[in-house]
Design a protein around this motif. Structure first.
Motif, short mmCIF file in Angstrom:
data_model
loop_
_atom_site.label_atom_id
_atom_site.label_comp_id
_atom_site.label_asym_id
_atom_site.label_seq_id
_atom_site.Cartn_x
_atom_site.Cartn_y
_atom_site.Cartn_z
N SER A 15 9.21 -2.96 1.51
CA SER A 15 9.62 -3.28 2.88
C SER A 15 10.31 -4.63 2.95
N GLY A 64 14.04 1.84 -0.02
CA GLY A 64 13.52 2.80 0.95
C GLY A 64 13.02 4.05 0.25
N HIS A 119 9.81 3.21 -1.39
CA HIS A 119 8.77 3.10 -0.36
C HIS A 119 8.21 4.49 -0.02
#
Length: 172
Positions: free
Chosen positions: A118, A134, A137
Motif C-alpha cells: 500500500s 497493487g 497486494h
C-alpha cells in the motif's frame, strides 16, 4: 508532452521507487530462504502448500522487481544461498518450529506485506509500479485469507480478548 507522460515504463524512476523496488526484492529473497526453511519444520500438508505458494509469490516479486531495476541500470539485491534440505524428523523437537508458530509468523509477514504494498502504491508516480504493487497486494490478501481460514479450522488462531457483552449505554 512532458517527461512524465506517455508510456510509464519509459518514465524515469524516482528515488523512492528505486528504493522500494530494491527493498522489496531483497525482502522477497529473504522470504524465499526463510520459508524454505520453515517448510522443513512444517508437519501439516496444508501449511506446507501455503508456504509453497508464498515461496512462488516471493520468487515472482523478486524477479519482477529485479527486471525493472536492471532495465533502469540499477544493481539488484544479492540472492540468498540455497539451504540444504533436511527431513522433518531430523530437526530436534526443541529446535523445531511448531505448525501454529509457523502459521502465526507467515500471517504476520503477510499483513506487513499488505501495508508495504500500500505504501509503495501510494507514493509511486509511475502507473506500472503502482499497478505492480497493487497486484502483489491482491495476491497477499488472498493468501492471508487462506492462512486465517486454515488457522481457525485447525485451532491455531489465538484471538485477542473478545468483547462478548457490551456495557449498557446510559443516556443523559
Amino acid at each position: 508532452m512532458g517527461i512524465l507522460s506517455g508510456n510509464s515504463k519509459d518514465e524515469p524512476l524516482h528515488y523512492g521507487e528505486i528504493f522500494d523496488l530494491w527493498q522489496s526484492s531483497m525482502a522477497a529473497k529473504g522470504f524465499i530462504s526463510g520459508y524454505r526453511a520453515l517448510q522443513f519444520h512444517a508437519g501439516d500438508k496444508e501449511l506446507k502448500k501455503i508456504l509453497g505458494e508464498l515461496i512462488d509469490q516471493a520468487e515472482l516479486e523478486a524477479s519482477e522487481c529485479d527486471t525493472i531495476l536492471t532495465h533502469n541500470g540499477i544493481a539488484t539485491s544479492p540472492v540468498m544461498p540455497t539451504r540444504p534440505e533436511v527431513k522433518f524428523e531430523d530437526i530436534p523437537v526443541g529446535a523445531r518450529f511448531s505448525d501454529p508458530e509457523i502459521a502465526a509468523m507467515i500471517g504476520a509477514d503477510t499483513a506487513v506485506g499488505l501495508v508495504a504494498c500500500s505504501q509503495v502504491m501510494g507514493k509511486s508516480i509511475r502507473e506500472d509500479i503502482g499497478a505492480l504493487f497493487g497486484k502483489y497486494h491482491l495476491t497477499k490478501a488472498a493468501i492471508g485469507l487462506k492462512i486465517l481460514k486454515m488457522s481457525k479450522e485447525k485451532g491455531w488462531l489465538i484471538p485477542p480478548p473478545l468483547q462478548v457483552k457490551r456495557p449498557d449505554l446510559v443516556e443523559a
